[in-house]
Design a protein around this motif. Structure first.
Motif, PDB file in Angstrom:
ATOM      1  N   ILE A   1       0.853  -1.184   0.000  1.00 15.28           N
ATOM      2  CA  ILE A   1       0.000   0.000   0.000  1.00 15.28           C
ATOM      3  C   ILE A   1       0.893   1.239   0.000  1.00 15.28           C
ATOM      4  CG2 ILE A   1      -1.872   1.214   1.169  1.00 15.28           C
ATOM      5  CD1 ILE A   1      -2.582  -1.608   0.110  1.00 15.28           C
ATOM      6  N   ALA A   2       0.519   2.236  -0.797  1.00 10.00           N
ATOM      7  CA  ALA A   2       1.310   3.464  -0.871  1.00 10.00           C
ATOM      8  C   ALA A   2       1.464   4.090   0.512  1.00 10.00           C
ATOM      9  CB  ALA A   2       0.648   4.451  -1.835  1.00 10.00           C
ATOM     10  N   ASP A   3       2.543   4.835   0.678  1.00 11.33           N
ATOM     11  CA  ASP A   3       2.864   5.429   1.978  1.00 11.33           C
ATOM     12  C   ASP A   3       1.688   6.217   2.550  1.00 11.33           C
ATOM     13  OD1 ASP A   3       5.365   4.387   1.863  1.00 11.33           O
ATOM     14  OD2 ASP A   3       6.383   6.266   1.341  1.00 11.33           O
ATOM     15  N   ASN A   4       1.419   5.934   3.833  1.00  9.56           N
ATOM     16  CA  ASN A   4       0.454   6.701   4.630  1.00  9.56           C
ATOM     17  C   ASN A   4      -0.973   6.609   4.109  1.00  9.56           C
ATOM     18  OD1 ASN A   4       2.772   7.488   6.015  1.00  9.56           O
ATOM     19  ND2 ASN A   4       2.987   9.343   4.788  1.00  9.56           N
ATOM     20  N   LEU A   5      -1.294   5.502   3.437  1.00  5.45           N
ATOM     21  CA  LEU A   5      -2.649   5.270   2.959  1.00  5.45           C
ATOM     22  C   LEU A   5      -3.174   3.953   3.505  1.00  5.45           C
ATOM     23  CD1 LEU A   5      -2.387   6.363  -0.797  1.00  5.45           C
ATOM     24  CD2 LEU A   5      -3.307   7.688   1.130  1.00  5.45           C
ATOM     25  N   ALA A   6      -4.498   3.800   3.493  1.00  4.93           N
ATOM     26  CA  ALA A   6      -5.138   2.552   3.904  1.00  4.93           C
ATOM     27  C   ALA A   6      -5.390   1.681   2.686  1.00  4.93           C
ATOM     28  CB  ALA A   6      -6.463   2.855   4.608  1.00  4.93           C
ATOM     29  N   ALA A   7      -5.517   0.369   2.915  1.00  7.66           N
ATOM     30  CA  ALA A   7      -5.856  -0.556   1.832  1.00  7.66           C
ATOM     31  C   ALA A   7      -7.300  -0.315   1.391  1.00  7.66           C
ATOM     32  CB  ALA A   7      -5.684  -1.987   2.305  1.00  7.66           C
ATOM     33  N   GLU A   8      -7.523  -0.354   0.090  1.00  6.23           N
ATOM     34  CA  GLU A   8      -8.856  -0.167  -0.475  1.00  6.23           C
ATOM     35  C   GLU A   8      -9.454  -1.523  -0.860  1.00  6.23           C
ATOM     36  OE1 GLU A   8     -10.648   2.562  -0.755  1.00  6.23           O
ATOM     37  OE2 GLU A   8      -9.087   3.876   0.081  1.00  6.23           O
ATOM     38  N   PRO A   9     -10.726  -1.757  -0.563  1.00 10.64           N
ATOM     39  CA  PRO A   9     -11.348  -3.047  -0.891  1.00 10.64           C
ATOM     40  C   PRO A   9     -11.200  -3.442  -2.354  1.00 10.64           C
ATOM     41  CG  PRO A   9     -12.772  -1.803   0.572  1.00 10.64           C
ATOM     42  CD  PRO A   9     -11.651  -0.889   0.197  1.00 10.64           C
ATOM     43  N   ALA A  10     -11.293  -2.493  -3.264  1.00 10.95           N
ATOM     44  CA  ALA A  10     -11.191  -2.824  -4.696  1.00 10.95           C
ATOM     45  C   ALA A  10      -9.821  -3.402  -5.039  1.00 10.95           C
ATOM     46  CB  ALA A  10     -11.471  -1.578  -5.540  1.00 10.95           C
ATOM     47  N   GLN A  11      -8.758  -2.838  -4.428  1.00 11.45           N
ATOM     48  CA  GLN A  11      -7.411  -3.375  -4.648  1.00 11.45           C
ATOM     49  C   GLN A  11      -7.336  -4.832  -4.206  1.00 11.45           C
ATOM     50  OE1 GLN A  11      -5.600  -0.277  -1.981  1.00 11.45           O
ATOM     51  NE2 GLN A  11      -3.979  -0.260  -3.524  1.00 11.45           N
ATOM     52  N   VAL A  12      -7.893  -5.083  -3.033  1.00 14.94           N
ATOM     53  CA  VAL A  12      -7.824  -6.419  -2.451  1.00 14.94           C
ATOM     54  C   VAL A  12      -8.658  -7.399  -3.273  1.00 14.94           C
ATOM     55  CG1 VAL A  12      -8.273  -7.787  -0.379  1.00 14.94           C
ATOM     56  CG2 VAL A  12      -7.439  -5.431  -0.159  1.00 14.94           C
ATOM     57  N   GLU A  13      -9.848  -6.993  -3.665  1.00  9.84           N
ATOM     58  CA  GLU A  13     -10.717  -7.902  -4.405  1.00  9.84           C
ATOM     59  C   GLU A  13     -10.104  -8.305  -5.742  1.00  9.84           C
ATOM     60  OE1 GLU A  13     -15.360  -8.732  -5.338  1.00  9.84           O
ATOM     61  OE2 GLU A  13     -14.758  -6.628  -5.140  1.00  9.84           O
ATOM     62  N   GLN A  14      -9.397  -7.383  -6.389  1.00 10.82           N
ATOM     63  CA  GLN A  14      -8.773  -7.727  -7.667  1.00 10.82           C
ATOM     64  C   GLN A  14      -7.816  -8.907  -7.499  1.00 10.82           C
ATOM     65  OE1 GLN A  14      -9.609  -6.363 -10.653  1.00 10.82           O
ATOM     66  NE2 GLN A  14      -8.315  -7.977 -11.506  1.00 10.82           N
ATOM     67  N   LEU A  15      -7.044  -8.890  -6.428  1.00 11.81           N
ATOM     68  CA  LEU A  15      -6.108  -9.985  -6.164  1.00 11.81           C
ATOM     69  C   LEU A  15      -6.844 -11.251  -5.729  1.00 11.81           C
ATOM     70  CD1 LEU A  15      -3.258  -8.004  -4.417  1.00 11.81           C
ATOM     71  CD2 LEU A  15      -3.097  -9.188  -6.589  1.00 11.81           C
ATOM     72  N   LEU A  16      -7.889 -11.091  -4.925  1.00 14.86           N
ATOM     73  CA  LEU A  16      -8.656 -12.260  -4.490  1.00 14.86           C
ATOM     74  C   LEU A  16      -9.286 -12.971  -5.688  1.00 14.86           C
ATOM     75  CD1 LEU A  16     -10.424 -10.799  -1.325  1.00 14.86           C
ATOM     76  CD2 LEU A  16      -8.666 -12.579  -1.331  1.00 14.86           C
ATOM     77  N   LYS A  17      -9.723 -12.209  -6.665  1.00 20.80           N
ATOM     78  CA  LYS A  17     -10.313 -12.797  -7.872  1.00 20.80           C
ATOM     79  C   LYS A  17      -9.298 -13.635  -8.636  1.00 20.80           C
ATOM     80  CE  LYS A  17     -13.831  -9.300  -9.003  1.00 20.80           C
ATOM     81  NZ  LYS A  17     -14.164  -8.176  -9.927  1.00 20.80           N
ATOM     82  N   GLU A  18      -8.055 -13.163  -8.640  1.00 25.38           N
ATOM     83  CA  GLU A  18      -7.018 -13.801  -9.459  1.00 25.38           C
ATOM     84  C   GLU A  18      -6.282 -14.923  -8.748  1.00 25.38           C
ATOM     85  OE1 GLU A  18      -4.494 -10.519 -10.232  1.00 25.38           O
ATOM     86  OE2 GLU A  18      -5.926  -9.457 -11.539  1.00 25.38           O
ATOM     87  N   GLY A  19      -6.354 -14.948  -7.389  1.00 22.77           N
ATOM     88  CA  GLY A  19      -5.338 -15.699  -6.672  1.00 22.77           C
ATOM     89  C   GLY A  19      -5.644 -17.021  -6.019  1.00 22.77           C
TER      90      GLY A  19
END
Length: 406
Positions: free
Chosen positions: A125-143
């Motif tokens: 995750i970029a510096d000083n930011l929180a994880a976004e659900p869309a980022q996570v879901e993209q990986l969950l779909k693929e992984g």
């Protein structure tokens, strides 16, 4: 026969400061008198008295974790030992792990998962930011991931993963178990293990719970426990084997000699949390942290993380250009007897807001010590404005527990 001679040492009376430091860093935190007293007692780790203590620790722990699971376990070790216990029991060799990394401690979970043989994919995750659900879901779909690791609050840079509930629910919908590091957040802000579909929650004693370092707590969901019971391999970590630990925590049997004094301290810390109640505790922490943050900003300083993803349990402050954060902290310790934390890289200092740290008298003392020490180091700031803003923020509260200390 010549024997080794005993070393020449001095007693702790000559090592420890005459006046204890006020611990206002990222942990350990000041502990209430009843917790300290409990930590001075030693009892039989297998007796009936201990059995009663353990039952109450589990019951109170379930309340703090907000779970109906029967698998609340203590760990003789720091929060990192609880973290390793969760990971080594849930991550099988060659299983796929998604580690969401916001900083130093979230990376520690990724490293632990790698060490037990997991095939780890890191989402940086970029510096000083929180994880976004869309980022996570993209990986969950693929992984086809079996396990996901995430921190609720990244202590190292004071980032709050504000979308934890949504991310946990997403992972659950993809059949992926979720391990949450709540070392600096549990009891300082909401975390509802069952409702959010979290499978393991880790915490240390020495932060939000206001207990001692070295005795930690974690909870496994019933779903996670089924994975543990069904595993086909013997894990390498004997002390951290949850099935062996279960003998002591749920079967009144022997695993190893439990840290009885530390468990008694944890019992009293949990009892005080339950006595206060979680809603009141959350409100106290939120109010105190907001007041401190506004006071810091009123002095003319900048907080590292934007408000929408800022922890309320550990506050990160950017050190002014040309000022040494280490020099400021040293002056605070030596002159004002207040200790705050440095950083793991960024040019910041960190002030804790966990447990007994979130009391009005501790906040005023800390902010004054911090501002005075910055001025001593050469910074230009408005200390009276900061103190006035802190007082204004705290005076808006109607909950007397902000001022209490037990």
């Amino acid at each position: 026969m010549e024997m080794f001679q005993p070393p020449s040492v001095v007693s702790l009376d000559h090592i420890l400061p005459q006046e204890p430091l006020l611990m206002m860093g990222a942990g350990p935190v000041p502990i209430p008198h009843k917790v300290a007293y409990a930590n001075s007692i030693v009892i039989n780790h297998l007796g009936e008295t201990m059995n009663k203590v353990i039952e109450q620790v589990k019951e109170m722990g379930a309340y703090v974790f907000q779970t109906s699971s029967k698998h609340v376990l203590g760990v003789a070790g720091p929060g990192s030992a609880a973290m390793e216990m969760a990971i080594c029991n849930l991550v099988a060799p060659d299983s796929r792990v998604l580690s969401i990394c916001n900083g130093y401690f979230s990376r520690r979970m990724a490293e632990m998962a790698t060490r037990v043989g997991g095939k780890v994919t890191v989402l940086d995750i970029a510096d000083n930011l929180a994880a976004e659900p869309a980022q996570v879901e993209q990986l969950l779909k693929e992984g086809n991931f079996q396990t996901l690791t995430i921190v609720q609050g990244e202590t190292s840079n004071t980032v709050f993963n504000r979308h934890l509930e949504a991310i946990a629910r997403l992972a659950h919908s993809y059949g992926c178990m979720v391990i949450v590091d709540a070392v600096c957040t549990l009891s300082t802000m909401p975390l509802e293990m069952d409702r959010w579909k979290v499978d393991a929650v880790i915490t240390g004693g020495q932060k939000g719970l206001a207990s001692i370092p070295g005795v930690s707590l974690l909870a496994f969901s019933e779903h996670a426990w089924k994975r543990i019971e069904a595993r086909s391999h013997t894990i390498a970590h004997w002390c951290l084997d949850a099935l062996l630990a279960d003998k002591f925590w749920n079967q009144k049997s022997y695993h190893y000699t439990a840290p009885v004094s530390g468990i008694l301290a944890l019992h009293e810390a949990l009892r005080l949390v339950c006595e206060e109640t979680l809603p009141r505790r959350f409100a106290r922490h939120a109010l105190c942290s907001r007041a401190l943050q506004r006071g810091i900003e009123a002095m003319g300083l900048r907080l590292l993380v934007s408000e929408d993803v800022r922890l309320n349990s550990v506050v990160g402050i950017t050190v002014p250009e040309g000022i040494s954060g280490d020099a400021v902290r040293t002056h605070m310790s030596r002159v004002h007897r207040v200790e705050i934390s440095g950083s793991f890289g960024p040019n910041i200092v960190r002030i804790g807001q966990m447990g007994e740290q979130s009391r009005a008298h501790n906040l005023f003392r800390t902010l004054h010590a911090f501002g005075s020490s910055l001025q001593f180091a050469g910074a230009s700031l408005d200390l009276p404005a900061g103190i006035a803003e802190l007082e204004k923020g705290l005076s808006n509260q109607s909950d007397p527990t902000v001022a209490e200390s037990r």
